[in-house]
Enzyme design. Sequence first.
Site, PDB file in Angstrom:
ATOM      1  N   HIS A   1       7.806  12.969  -6.887  1.00 32.43           N
ATOM      2  CA  HIS A   1       8.406  13.751  -7.136  1.00 32.43           C
ATOM      3  C   HIS A   1       8.409  13.694  -8.588  1.00 32.43           C
ATOM      4  O   HIS A   1       8.027  12.923  -9.226  1.00 32.43           O
ATOM      5  CB  HIS A   1      10.163  13.405  -7.194  1.00 32.43           C
ATOM      6  CG  HIS A   1      10.668  13.862  -5.872  1.00 32.43           C
ATOM      7  ND1 HIS A   1      10.522  15.131  -5.077  1.00 32.43           N
ATOM      8  CD2 HIS A   1      11.034  13.168  -4.807  1.00 32.43           C
ATOM      9  CE1 HIS A   1      11.273  15.061  -3.979  1.00 32.43           C
ATOM     10  NE2 HIS A   1      11.633  13.956  -3.570  1.00 32.43           N
TER      11      HIS A   1
ATOM     12  N   CYS B   1       5.063  18.832  -7.529  1.00 36.97           N
ATOM     13  CA  CYS B   1       5.662  20.117  -7.609  1.00 36.97           C
ATOM     14  C   CYS B   1       5.439  20.616  -9.062  1.00 36.97           C
ATOM     15  O   CYS B   1       5.792  20.079 -10.063  1.00 36.97           O
ATOM     16  CB  CYS B   1       7.347  20.420  -7.072  1.00 36.97           C
ATOM     17  SG  CYS B   1       7.571  19.997  -5.383  1.00 36.97           S
TER      18      CYS B   1
ATOM     19  N   ARG C   1       1.888  23.522  -6.556  1.00 42.45           N
ATOM     20  CA  ARG C   1       1.459  22.154  -6.711  1.00 42.45           C
ATOM     21  C   ARG C   1       0.742  22.157  -7.927  1.00 42.45           C
ATOM     22  O   ARG C   1      -0.115  22.935  -8.095  1.00 42.45           O
ATOM     23  CB  ARG C   1       1.070  21.884  -5.345  1.00 42.45           C
ATOM     24  CG  ARG C   1       1.793  21.895  -4.079  1.00 42.45           C
ATOM     25  CD  ARG C   1       3.057  20.951  -4.181  1.00 42.45           C
ATOM     26  NE  ARG C   1       3.809  20.752  -3.116  1.00 42.45           N
ATOM     27  CZ  ARG C   1       4.871  21.647  -2.877  1.00 42.45           C
ATOM     28  NH1 ARG C   1       5.328  22.471  -4.121  1.00 42.45           N
ATOM     29  NH2 ARG C   1       5.728  21.633  -1.899  1.00 42.45           N
TER      30      ARG C   1
END
Length: 170
Positions: A74, A148, A157
Site C-alpha cells: 500500500h 497504487c 500502478r
Amino acid sequence: GTLLSLTTATAARQSTPAPRWDQAYAVLRIPRIGLTAPVAEGTSKGGVLDRGYVGHYTRTAQAGQAGNFALAGHRNTHGEPFRRIDRLRSGDRITVETRDAVYTYTVGKRLARTAPSDSGVIAPVPRSNITTTVGYSEPGHYLTLTTCTPEFSSRYRLVVWGQLTSMRPR
C-alpha cells in the site's frame, strides 16, 4: 445502537493492526526511504496488504531465484510501506532478508504509471505490456515493487524494478 456500530466500524477500518512478524517470511529493507517491512505470501487485501505487510505475488519467483520476485504494498493507509517508492533512483540498494540469506537488489528501471491490468510488469522477464519499450528483455534475477498511483487513488500502478547484485548466506 446503529450509530455506535457505525462509528466502531469506521474506527476499525481506519486503524491498521500491526503486522505479525510470525506471518512474515522475509524482511524488505530500503535504506533510501527508511523502510523496513515484513513480507508475507500473497497479495490479498484482507489477509496481507491491509495488515501492513508487503505482499509477494504468489506466481512469481522467490527472493534470489531466477525470474521475478514481485511485491505489492500500500502507498497510503495500512502502514503505507510503499508510500515513498517514487523516490527510488537507479543505483539504490534494496535488501531482502530470509531465514537462509540476505539478497541485495539494485534499482535499475521505473515505470511512473501503468494500468492495473499490466501483468507484464510482474512477468519472469518484467516488461510493460502497454508501454513495451519499458522493462527488461533478458532473463535474470529481478525484483519488482508495485503500488497504487497517484497517491490516495488506485487508478494506476507505479512500478520499480531492480536486479540481484549479491547474495550472502546467513
